[in-house]
Scaffold this motif. Structure first.
Motif, mmCIF file in Angstrom:
data_model
loop_
_atom_site.group_PDB
_atom_site.id
_atom_site.type_symbol
_atom_site.label_atom_id
_atom_site.label_comp_id
_atom_site.label_asym_id
_atom_site.label_seq_id
_atom_site.Cartn_x
_atom_site.Cartn_y
_atom_site.Cartn_z
ATOM 1 N N LYS A 213 -12.844 -2.517 -5.120
ATOM 2 C CA LYS A 213 -12.837 -1.120 -5.523
ATOM 3 C C LYS A 213 -14.052 -0.446 -5.224
ATOM 4 O O LYS A 213 -14.248 0.834 -4.892
ATOM 5 C CB LYS A 213 -12.338 -1.009 -6.945
ATOM 6 C CG LYS A 213 -10.900 -1.058 -7.189
ATOM 7 C CD LYS A 213 -10.606 -0.669 -8.739
ATOM 8 C CE LYS A 213 -10.463 0.727 -8.917
ATOM 9 N NZ LYS A 213 -10.031 1.045 -10.343
ATOM 10 N N ASP B 232 -6.604 0.555 -7.207
ATOM 11 C CA ASP B 232 -6.469 -0.727 -7.071
ATOM 12 C C ASP B 232 -5.377 -1.171 -6.164
ATOM 13 O O ASP B 232 -5.555 -2.041 -5.388
ATOM 14 C CB ASP B 232 -5.683 -1.247 -8.383
ATOM 15 C CG ASP B 232 -6.720 -1.271 -9.798
ATOM 16 O OD1 ASP B 232 -7.803 -1.345 -9.299
ATOM 17 O OD2 ASP B 232 -6.192 -0.888 -10.995
ATOM 18 N N LYS B 233 -4.081 -0.309 -5.960
ATOM 19 C CA LYS B 233 -3.210 -0.600 -4.911
ATOM 20 C C LYS B 233 -3.765 -0.290 -3.501
ATOM 21 O O LYS B 233 -3.685 -1.004 -2.469
ATOM 22 C CB LYS B 233 -2.005 0.195 -4.973
ATOM 23 C CG LYS B 233 -0.923 -0.041 -4.073
ATOM 24 C CD LYS B 233 0.316 0.579 -4.592
ATOM 25 C CE LYS B 233 1.635 0.168 -3.826
ATOM 26 N NZ LYS B 233 2.801 0.475 -4.259
ATOM 27 N N ILE B 234 -4.799 0.854 -3.440
ATOM 28 C CA ILE B 234 -5.163 0.924 -2.019
ATOM 29 C C ILE B 234 -6.267 -0.033 -1.674
ATOM 30 O O ILE B 234 -6.161 -0.477 -0.577
ATOM 31 C CB ILE B 234 -5.949 2.582 -2.087
ATOM 32 C CG1 ILE B 234 -4.854 3.682 -2.287
ATOM 33 C CG2 ILE B 234 -6.764 2.739 -0.795
ATOM 34 C CD1 ILE B 234 -5.235 4.882 -2.607
ATOM 35 N N ALA C 211 5.015 6.231 -7.665
ATOM 36 C CA ALA C 211 4.685 4.918 -6.927
ATOM 37 C C ALA C 211 5.467 4.952 -5.452
ATOM 38 O O ALA C 211 4.798 4.506 -4.559
ATOM 39 C CB ALA C 211 5.506 3.766 -7.711
ATOM 40 N N ASP D 138 3.224 4.645 -1.850
ATOM 41 C CA ASP D 138 3.615 3.851 -0.899
ATOM 42 C C ASP D 138 3.880 4.508 0.334
ATOM 43 O O ASP D 138 3.294 4.176 1.549
ATOM 44 C CB ASP D 138 4.853 3.360 -1.320
ATOM 45 C CG ASP D 138 4.771 2.134 -2.146
ATOM 46 O OD1 ASP D 138 3.495 1.543 -2.613
ATOM 47 O OD2 ASP D 138 5.718 1.870 -2.862
ATOM 48 N N LYS E 234 -4.285 4.437 -11.270
ATOM 49 C CA LYS E 234 -4.255 2.924 -10.703
ATOM 50 C C LYS E 234 -4.042 3.170 -9.355
ATOM 51 O O LYS E 234 -3.854 1.810 -8.691
ATOM 52 C CB LYS E 234 -3.305 1.993 -11.526
ATOM 53 C CG LYS E 234 -3.768 2.102 -12.946
ATOM 54 C CD LYS E 234 -3.027 0.774 -13.563
ATOM 55 C CE LYS E 234 -3.406 0.595 -15.107
ATOM 56 N NZ LYS E 234 -2.485 -0.328 -15.760
ATOM 57 N N SER E 235 -3.947 4.207 -8.597
ATOM 58 C CA SER E 235 -4.030 3.895 -7.085
ATOM 59 C C SER E 235 -5.045 3.439 -6.375
ATOM 60 O O SER E 235 -4.818 2.602 -5.177
ATOM 61 C CB SER E 235 -3.827 5.412 -6.591
ATOM 62 O OG SER E 235 -5.123 6.189 -6.909
ATOM 63 N N LYS F 49 -6.432 -3.314 -2.621
ATOM 64 C CA LYS F 49 -5.514 -4.295 -2.153
ATOM 65 C C LYS F 49 -5.019 -4.206 -0.890
ATOM 66 O O LYS F 49 -5.109 -5.206 0.056
ATOM 67 C CB LYS F 49 -4.441 -4.633 -3.313
ATOM 68 C CG LYS F 49 -3.841 -5.796 -2.943
ATOM 69 C CD LYS F 49 -3.060 -6.154 -4.187
ATOM 70 C CE LYS F 49 -2.003 -7.574 -3.948
ATOM 71 N NZ LYS F 49 -1.082 -7.693 -5.080
ATOM 72 N N HIS F 50 -4.459 -3.150 -0.696
ATOM 73 C CA HIS F 50 -3.841 -2.901 0.550
ATOM 74 C C HIS F 50 -4.644 -3.096 1.987
ATOM 75 O O HIS F 50 -4.425 -3.748 2.888
ATOM 76 C CB HIS F 50 -3.162 -1.586 0.833
ATOM 77 C CG HIS F 50 -2.579 -1.207 2.134
ATOM 78 N ND1 HIS F 50 -1.159 -1.691 2.611
ATOM 79 C CD2 HIS F 50 -3.013 -0.450 3.110
ATOM 80 C CE1 HIS F 50 -0.957 -1.230 3.668
ATOM 81 N NE2 HIS F 50 -2.082 -0.352 4.356
#
Length: 217
Positions: A203, A193-195, A147, A151, A190-191, A197-198
């Motif tokens: 997606k 999803d985070k990417i 995680a 980041d 699940k990277s 969103k960032h």
């Protein structure tokens, strides 16, 4: 599937013990295995793990994830670069790529020497004898889990573009996302999803950007 043979691992463990004993408790030696599990549990041997706070079974470093994301059998060893631990220690690090009989990279052998005290002495002497400001490269951060590693990679992608996400164009975001992909970020569960969103995209758009050429439309 890449496999580190048992006799290779035992040999690397023996060398790791010898190096750690030779240079003392400030010298951490780590063996990362490259396999299907390496994106989460790459460390198969470690000496003086207190230097970075890591242990067997912990996740990959930047160099490991990059190799997983862009597998190359001709990757040159990376010697004598600076890294930083979460608690602020400065390490002099080297990463050596271990290959099997076919020339495939199967492991990465890393040496991390804590030079924090030495850098304090160096800075004190530097301030006394130098009259000019010298630019120092920011040490790469050693992360303790995937995680934090994700980041870090996202932060680096922003720095690569050179502007906040709110000001990024489509081409800027494509450039940043290609950087993340080439450095193994998409291997992390699940990277996406985070990417997405960032960067404020869906997606679907994320994967369409991955298929786009950098600098293209």
């Amino acid at each position: 599937m890449i496999v580190l043979e048992k006799n290779q691992l035992e040999n690397l463990k023996q060398i790791a013990k010898g190096i750690a004993a030779q240079f003392g408790s400030n010298c951490e030696v780590v063996v990362h295995e490259l396999s299907e599990q390496s994106a989460y549990h790459s460390i198969v041997a470690i000496e003086n793990g207190h230097v970075t706070g890591r242990k067997i079974g912990d996740g990959p470093s930047h160099v490991v994830l990059e190799q997983l994301g862009r597998p190359r059998d001709d990757t040159p060893d990376e010697l004598c670069y600076l890294t930083r631990t979460p608690d602020g220690k400065i390490l002099k690090s080297s990463s050596m790529y271990i290959r099997d009989s076919q020339g495939k990279v199967v492991a990465i052998f890393c040496v991390n020497f804590d030079i924090s005290a030495l850098t304090m002495v160096e800075q004190a002497v530097h301030d006394l004898i130098d009259t000019r400001e010298t630019e120092r490269k920011e040490p790469e951060r050693i992360t303790l889990n995937v995680a934090d590693l994700l980041d870090d990679l996202i932060r680096q992608s922003d720095e690569l573009v050179g502007k906040p996400v709110a000001l990024m164009t489509k081409e800027d975001k494509i450039k940043a996302i290609h950087f993340l992909n080439s450095n193994g970020a998409m291997l992390i569960t699940k990277s996406g999803d985070k990417i997405a969103k960032h960067f404020g995209i869906s997606k679907y758009t994320l994967y369409s950007y991955l298929d786009s050429k950098v600098g293209g439309n």
